[in-house]
Design a protein around this motif. Sequence first.
Motif, short mmCIF file in Angstrom:
data_model
loop_
_atom_site.label_atom_id
_atom_site.label_comp_id
_atom_site.label_asym_id
_atom_site.label_seq_id
_atom_site.Cartn_x
_atom_site.Cartn_y
_atom_site.Cartn_z
N LEU A 99 90.11 38.64 -0.68
CA LEU A 99 90.05 40.20 -0.85
C LEU A 99 90.60 40.70 -2.00
CD1 LEU A 99 89.74 42.67 1.32
CD2 LEU A 99 92.12 42.05 2.16
N ASN A 100 91.58 40.06 -2.71
CA ASN A 100 92.05 40.51 -3.89
C ASN A 100 91.04 40.62 -5.06
OD1 ASN A 100 94.55 41.33 -5.41
ND2 ASN A 100 94.59 39.44 -6.40
N ALA A 101 89.85 39.93 -4.79
CA ALA A 101 88.58 40.08 -5.58
C ALA A 101 87.50 40.38 -4.98
CB ALA A 101 88.61 38.71 -6.33
N TRP A 102 87.83 41.33 -4.14
CA TRP A 102 86.60 41.68 -3.10
C TRP A 102 85.22 42.43 -3.98
CZ3 TRP A 102 84.68 46.94 -3.21
CH2 TRP A 102 85.50 47.64 -3.57
N ARG A 103 85.50 42.93 -5.10
CA ARG A 103 84.20 43.37 -5.81
C ARG A 103 83.46 42.15 -6.36
NH1 ARG A 103 88.12 47.07 -6.89
NH2 ARG A 103 87.26 49.36 -6.70
N GLU A 104 83.95 40.91 -6.59
CA GLU A 104 83.48 39.76 -7.06
C GLU A 104 82.74 38.94 -6.09
OE1 GLU A 104 83.34 40.18 -10.40
OE2 GLU A 104 84.53 41.88 -10.37
N THR A 105 82.73 39.59 -4.69
CA THR A 105 82.40 38.38 -3.87
C THR A 105 81.23 39.03 -2.86
OG1 THR A 105 83.76 39.03 -2.03
CG2 THR A 105 84.64 37.56 -3.67
N PRO A 106 80.28 38.04 -2.52
CA PRO A 106 79.31 38.88 -1.53
C PRO A 106 79.61 38.72 0.08
CG PRO A 106 78.73 36.31 -1.98
CD PRO A 106 80.16 36.88 -2.68
N PHE A 107 81.03 38.69 0.06
CA PHE A 107 81.76 38.53 1.63
C PHE A 107 81.72 39.66 2.40
CE2 PHE A 107 84.07 34.90 -0.73
CZ PHE A 107 82.73 33.97 -0.50
N PHE A 108 81.58 40.98 1.72
CA PHE A 108 82.18 42.31 2.13
C PHE A 108 80.93 43.23 2.54
CE2 PHE A 108 85.80 40.27 0.38
CZ PHE A 108 86.84 40.15 1.57
N THR A 109 80.61 43.79 3.56
CA THR A 109 79.72 44.74 3.73
C THR A 109 79.93 46.05 3.06
OG1 THR A 109 80.90 45.98 5.49
CG2 THR A 109 79.61 43.86 6.23
N GLU A 110 78.93 46.65 3.02
CA GLU A 110 78.83 47.94 2.33
C GLU A 110 80.12 48.97 2.82
OE1 GLU A 110 76.03 51.81 1.26
OE2 GLU A 110 75.37 50.29 2.77
N ARG A 111 80.23 48.84 4.36
CA ARG A 111 81.30 49.74 4.64
C ARG A 111 82.48 49.43 4.40
NH1 ARG A 111 80.89 52.57 9.48
NH2 ARG A 111 82.67 51.59 10.58
N GLU A 112 82.88 48.15 4.22
CA GLU A 112 84.19 47.40 3.97
C GLU A 112 84.29 47.64 2.51
OE1 GLU A 112 84.28 43.60 7.22
OE2 GLU A 112 83.08 43.30 5.21
N ARG A 113 83.48 47.66 1.72
CA ARG A 113 83.46 47.94 0.50
C ARG A 113 83.89 49.28 0.06
NH1 ARG A 113 81.63 44.02 -3.06
NH2 ARG A 113 80.91 42.16 -2.18
N ALA A 114 83.28 50.22 0.71
CA ALA A 114 83.76 51.41 0.71
C ALA A 114 85.05 51.99 1.20
CB ALA A 114 82.59 52.38 1.41
N ALA A 115 85.49 51.37 2.10
CA ALA A 115 86.64 51.46 2.64
C ALA A 115 87.67 50.93 1.79
CB ALA A 115 86.96 50.92 4.13
N LEU A 116 87.34 49.66 1.28
CA LEU A 116 88.55 49.09 0.25
C LEU A 116 88.77 49.87 -1.17
CD1 LEU A 116 87.50 45.54 0.72
CD2 LEU A 116 89.59 46.53 1.65
N ALA A 117 87.51 50.57 -1.53
CA ALA A 117 87.73 51.09 -2.61
C ALA A 117 88.32 52.60 -2.42
CB ALA A 117 86.26 51.81 -3.17
N LEU A 118 88.27 53.22 -1.09
CA LEU A 118 88.90 54.20 -0.87
C LEU A 118 90.55 54.12 -0.81
CD1 LEU A 118 89.00 57.28 -0.20
CD2 LEU A 118 88.52 56.76 1.90
N THR A 119 90.80 52.87 0.02
CA THR A 119 92.08 52.30 -0.02
C THR A 119 92.62 52.08 -1.14
OG1 THR A 119 91.63 51.32 2.03
CG2 THR A 119 93.51 50.54 1.06
N GLU A 120 91.99 51.53 -2.23
CA GLU A 120 92.75 51.35 -3.50
C GLU A 120 92.87 52.63 -4.11
OE1 GLU A 120 90.09 48.84 -5.92
OE2 GLU A 120 90.83 46.79 -4.48
#
Length: 163
Positions: free
Chosen positions: A81-102
């Motif tokens: 999770l600390n490197a979520w941008r570098e992994t294929p493990f997260f969905t588009e929705r999760e990526r959008a939510a993580l970017a907003l959270t950051e």
Amino acid sequence: MTISEPISRVALKKTTPDVSASMGALHAAAVSAARDAKVEPELLELIRIRASQLNGCAFCLDMHTKDARAQGETEQRIYALNAWRETPFFTERERAALALTEAVTLVHDGQVPDAVYAEAAGVFDEAQVAALIWAATVINAYNRIAIATRMAPGAYQPTPKNG
């Protein structure tokens, strides 16, 4: 060099029970809004973990990684999770939510950029975006409380998913 004893910190629940109860009510309202908007509880845990990573909150990291595991989250995704941008493990929705959270967590680094907000608004409806903002806001407040009062990690145990 001498190591000094840590100073005792205020017990907020004991010293300011009304404010603590209000914070709990805010958290409950944010969780209710997320549930009503059909934001997955698992996604809320990812938000809580990511904000806590950014803020360096050991207590909240301990709590929310345990809660995420109890909800079925995988070790691999928690570790990455600390490197979520570098992994294929997260969905588009999760990526959008993580970017907003950051962006909400690091608001001092340049506000919440329009591109980040637009990405979230592209995969979540308005009620869901609102719920994500509230989730990020509440965990950031809790991180600050836990850090300021030096809440000790380790003892928290989650409620079982079906319990």
